[in-house]
Design a protein around this motif. Structure first.
Motif, PDB file in Angstrom:
ATOM      1  N   ARG A 255       0.827  -1.195   0.000  1.00 19.65           N
ATOM      2  CA  ARG A 255       0.000   0.000   0.000  1.00 19.65           C
ATOM      3  C   ARG A 255       0.856   1.237   0.000  1.00 19.65           C
ATOM      4  NH1 ARG A 255      -4.920  -1.289   3.556  1.00 19.65           N
ATOM      5  NH2 ARG A 255      -5.837  -2.919   2.321  1.00 19.65           N
TER       6      ARG A 255
ATOM      7  N   PHE B  19      -0.462  -9.589   9.127  1.00 13.53           N
ATOM      8  CA  PHE B  19       0.288  -8.339   8.966  1.00 13.53           C
ATOM      9  C   PHE B  19       0.712  -7.907  10.358  1.00 13.53           C
ATOM     10  CE2 PHE B  19      -2.718  -7.992   5.334  1.00 13.53           C
ATOM     11  CZ  PHE B  19      -1.789  -7.876   4.319  1.00 13.53           C
ATOM     12  N   ALA B  46     -12.634  -7.221   7.515  1.00 13.52           N
ATOM     13  CA  ALA B  46     -12.832  -8.642   7.808  1.00 13.52           C
ATOM     14  C   ALA B  46     -11.755  -9.509   7.177  1.00 13.52           C
ATOM     15  CB  ALA B  46     -14.210  -9.079   7.315  1.00 13.52           C
ATOM     16  N   LYS B  48     -11.520  -9.695   3.510  1.00 11.69           N
ATOM     17  CA  LYS B  48     -11.983 -10.125   2.185  1.00 11.69           C
ATOM     18  C   LYS B  48     -10.961  -9.788   1.102  1.00 11.69           C
ATOM     19  CE  LYS B  48     -15.598  -7.449   2.511  1.00 11.69           C
ATOM     20  NZ  LYS B  48     -15.349  -6.812   3.804  1.00 11.69           N
ATOM     21  N   GLU B 166     -15.785  -5.775  -4.478  1.00  7.29           N
ATOM     22  CA  GLU B 166     -16.768  -4.685  -4.427  1.00  7.29           C
ATOM     23  C   GLU B 166     -16.939  -4.034  -5.793  1.00  7.29           C
ATOM     24  OE1 GLU B 166     -16.645  -2.172  -1.059  1.00  7.29           O
ATOM     25  OE2 GLU B 166     -15.594  -3.641   0.164  1.00  7.29           O
TER      26      GLU B 166
HETATM   27  N1  LIG Z   1      -0.777  -4.088   3.685  1.00 11.38           N
HETATM   28  C1  LIG Z   1      -1.299  -4.204   4.925  1.00 11.38           C
HETATM   29  N2  LIG Z   1      -0.527  -3.954   6.002  1.00 11.38           N
HETATM   30  C2  LIG Z   1      -1.040  -4.074   7.245  1.00 11.38           C
HETATM   31  N3  LIG Z   1      -2.288  -4.433   7.520  1.00 11.38           N
HETATM   32  C3  LIG Z   1      -3.117  -4.695   6.495  1.00 11.38           C
HETATM   33  C4  LIG Z   1      -2.661  -4.588   5.140  1.00 11.38           C
HETATM   34  N4  LIG Z   1      -3.699  -4.917   4.319  1.00 11.38           N
HETATM   35  C5  LIG Z   1      -4.742  -5.201   5.130  1.00 11.38           C
HETATM   36  N5  LIG Z   1      -4.398  -5.072   6.441  1.00 11.38           N
HETATM   37  C6  LIG Z   1      -5.276  -5.335   7.587  1.00 11.38           C
HETATM   38  O1  LIG Z   1      -5.886  -6.571   7.392  1.00 11.38           O
HETATM   39  C7  LIG Z   1      -7.242  -6.536   7.797  1.00 11.38           C
HETATM   40  C8  LIG Z   1      -8.118  -6.990   6.649  1.00 11.38           C
HETATM   41  O2  LIG Z   1      -8.110  -6.017   5.627  1.00 11.38           O
HETATM   42  P1  LIG Z   1      -8.881  -6.213   4.263  1.00 11.38           P
HETATM   43  O3  LIG Z   1      -8.510  -5.090   3.363  1.00 11.38           O
HETATM   44  O4  LIG Z   1      -8.630  -7.572   3.755  1.00 11.38           O
HETATM   45  O5  LIG Z   1     -10.404  -6.070   4.707  1.00 11.38           O
HETATM   46  P2  LIG Z   1     -11.722  -6.108   3.835  1.00 11.38           P
HETATM   47  O6  LIG Z   1     -12.541  -7.224   4.326  1.00 11.38           O
HETATM   48  O7  LIG Z   1     -11.402  -6.094   2.393  1.00 11.38           O
HETATM   49  O8  LIG Z   1     -12.424  -4.750   4.264  1.00 11.38           O
HETATM   50  P3  LIG Z   1     -13.313  -3.708   3.400  1.00 11.38           P
HETATM   51  O9  LIG Z   1     -14.699  -4.197   3.445  1.00 11.38           O
HETATM   52  O10 LIG Z   1     -13.155  -2.450   4.154  1.00 11.38           O
HETATM   53  O11 LIG Z   1     -12.734  -3.656   2.032  1.00 11.38           O
HETATM   54  C9  LIG Z   1      -7.498  -5.125   8.282  1.00 11.38           C
HETATM   55  O12 LIG Z   1      -7.429  -5.127   9.689  1.00 11.38           O
HETATM   56  C10 LIG Z   1      -6.380  -4.317   7.693  1.00 11.38           C
HETATM   57  O13 LIG Z   1      -6.036  -3.269   8.554  1.00 11.38           O
END
Ligand SMILES: Nc1ncnc2c1ncn2[C@@H]1O[C@H](COP(=O)(O)OP(=O)(O)OP(=O)(O)O)[C@@H](O)[C@H]1O
Ligand SMILES: [Mg+2]
Lengths: 255, 313
Positions: A255, B19, B46, B48, B166
């Motif tokens: 990111r 992470f 979550a 995803k 999404e």
């Molecule tokens: N590159 C990263 N470095 C550190 N933590 C991360 C990284 N990517 C995701 N996370 C953490 O992992 C967890 C899951 O994130 P993720 O993006 O997979 O969620 P999501 O289900 O896609 O959420 P959303 O519905 O908001 O898209 C979160 O707590 C996020 O902070």
């Protein structure tokens, strides 16, 4: 091996993107030339430094070095631009594409070469008109040499950036790599009269061989033997490409 | 070799990603069959996107393994990438190119046969309604237009397995309908396997064969939409007025009572049959509504949060 055409097409696609973008960003084409032109016309005239070659003044003497400087700065800056890609947008798309990291690397590297070669061509024409009259054969040789030089520098920029995640690294690379490479490369002075430490640094600096080879082309004179320059350029082409393929192998989405 | 063993498009075993201290994906076992449309639902954070990014070989797992199209995601990542398409949650367009150039570049990278490229680009541009702006730079696009272009790009090379993170985020209702019908067409005609995440329950309900509800990196519930709805109960009876939950004690068809601002919400098996009994217990009721359980109710029940909120670690 039946994958070859697909890989070539992917490299071509990546290259095409860089060419399109390069010609769309006209301000960048000009702005990159500003500092080399300042070096050439202000320092070149103003410093009235020493030229080791009879019949060649200092401004003419540094011209090959400035030409290589354009290549160095354009190609490395280009490599660093991938951080933008990495953070914002497009890299994700390319990383998910069905191409190997090696293919991606060569596509990007060739893309970086295009910009650097174009910039050096512009400066070559300016220099040939205002600084150092050159015949068509010398212009052509210098132009051809800009290709492997750009390749080396783009590879270095890309290899480093594959390990970086933030734009802060940009400044670090510029001050700890690009500028030292330029300074120690002997673009502005005669390496054959430099002290042993300076010479040692130059021996390790790929940029020094590029500058020296360019001097051989333009003046028939160099601080290193011609064969050393040629060998070193081939060597650095191979090593930097291998380094790049290796670094891109572990490239991940961040990111 | 592995392809002979498996008929499934996606197979994960204990797949995990950590992470630092956060367990973004916590040992997920999942099998998605070929041609299935599978929806991942879950609150923000979550896991995803992380899950999908691992399956797309963009990030490496810290535990477990997964096969996509029969190929290991770590050791055969290139083979995996040859079989998939992805629409990212976050923007990934090339701003400096036009829509047409973005699509063209994508086709070249994904090896779409040259003679077909032109026609496919026109078709996709028409589906997402961007034909009129196709030659403008993407940086002049609105958010929704970019989204539509991303979808067009993910679909254009007709992958066998498609990941949509999404996909319809920020689309207007008409574009959303268009995208939905195209996804349904893909499923019917091309037998594409599709994994999608969404926060629109209606979307999951309409498109997917099965859904999984994920929270804190783990699958909480998995099944067809009907199965999950039946797990929650049959119907919702919403009563307005000053009514106490105790009024319904001892009724076995009332599976759950939940207090709401203006009254009470009951989860009831076969509500139409039992409605009279319910109303007899609360004569002071002001208003009654009966509706089928929706996926929203399922989501709320299994993620335990009325509003999808921050949920990390
Ligand atoms: N590159 C990263 N470095 C550190 N933590 C991360 C990284 N990517 C995701 N996370 C953490 O992992 C967890 C899951 O994130 P993720 O993006 O997979 O969620 P999501 O289900 O896609 O959420 P959303 O519905 O908001 O898209 C979160 O707590 C996020 O902070
Ligand atoms: Mg996400």
């Amino acid at each position: 091996m039946n994958m070859m055409p697909a890989d070539l097409r992917a490299v071509y696609a990546l290259l095409l993107r860089e060419i399109k973008i390069y010609f769309r960003e006209k301000e960048r084409i000009i702005s990159i030339l500003v500092s080399p032109l300042l070096f050439l016309f202000v320092m070149g005239r103003g410093l009235s430094g020493h030229s080791p070659i009879a019949g060649i003044n200092y401004q003419q003497f540094i011209f090959p070095g400035i030409l290589c400087m354009v290549i160095l700065f354009t190609a490395i800056t280009y490599g660093l631009y991938i951080i933008w890609d990495k953070r914002l947008d497009f890299l994700k798309e390319v990383l998910a594409a069905p191409i190997s990291r090696g293919t991606l690397f060569f596509g990007k590297s060739l893309g970086g070469m295009v910009g650097a070669v174009m910039e050096s061509l512009i400066l070559l024409v300016i220099g040939a008109i205002f600084v150092l009259p050159l015949g068509p054969a010398k212009i052509l040789t210098a132009f051809i040499l800009s290709v492997p030089f750009s390749f080396i520098m783009a590879n270095i920029g890309l290899s480093i950036v594959a390990r970086m995640n933030s734009m802060e690294g940009f400044g670090l690379v510029m001050s700890f790599l690009t500028w030292p490479m330029f300074i120690f490369g002997g673009a502005l002075f005669d390496l054959s009269k430099a002290g042993p430490w300076l010479r040692l640094a130059a021996y390790l600096d790929p940029f020094a061989y590029c500058v020296d080879l360019m001097r051989w082309v333009m003046f028939g004179w160099g601080a290193f033997p011609l064969t050393l320059d040629l060998t070193a350029v081939v060597f650095f082409c191979l090593v930097s490409a291998a380094w790049g393929v290796f670094s891109f192998g572990s490239l991940q989405q961040t990111r | 070799m592995s392809r002979l063993l498996t008929l499934s498009a996606i197979e994960t075993n204990g797949l995990a990603k950590q992470f630092g201290k956060i367990m973004a994906v916590d040992r997920i076992d999942l099998t998605v069959s070929k041609g299935e449309v599978f929806a991942l639902l879950g609150p923000n954070g979550a896991g995803k996107t992380t899950f999908i990014n691992m399956l797309c070989t963009l990030i490496k797992p810290t535990g477990g393994w997964a096969r996509v199209a029969g190929h290991d995601i770590v050791h055969e990542s290139l083979a995996v990438r040859k079989n998939i398409g992805i629409v990212f949650q976050e923007p990934s367009l090339d701003d400096l190119l036009t829509a047409r150039e973005n699509l063209c570049l994508h086709c070249m990278l994904y090896g779409v046969p040259q003679p077909e490229t032109g026609a496919r680009i026109e078709r996709m541009l028409a589906i997402v309604g961007l034909d009129a702006r196709a030659d403008d730079l993407v940086r002049t696009y609105s958010g929704g237009m970019r989204r539509r272009l991303e979808i067009a790009r993910g679909l254009i090379h007709t992958p066998r397995i498609l990941f949509l993170d999404e996909p319809t985020l920020g689309l207007d209702p008409a574009s959303r309908q268009a995208v939905w019908s195209y996804i349904q067409e893909l499923k019917a005609a091309a037998k594409t396997t599709i994994v999608l995440t969404t926060h629109y329950m209606e979307e999951a309900d309409r498109l997917s064969d099965r859904v999984a509800i994920i929270a804190n990196g783990r699958i909480k519930e998995i099944g067809t939409c009907e199965e999950l709805k039946n797990k929650v109960g049959g119907d919702m009876v919403i009563l307005k007025g000053r009514i106490e939950p105790e009024a319904f004690a001892g009724l076995d068809f009332v599976k759950e009572t939940l207090r709401e601002q203006s009254g009470l919400r009951l989860t009831v098996r076969e509500a139409p049959r039992h409605l009279k009994t319910i109303l007899d217990r609360c004569p002071q009721v002001e208003e009654v509504r009966v509706r089928r359980v929706t996926l929203d109710d399922v989501f709320l029940k299994f993620t335990g949060s009325p509003m999808p909120g921050e949920n990390s670690g």
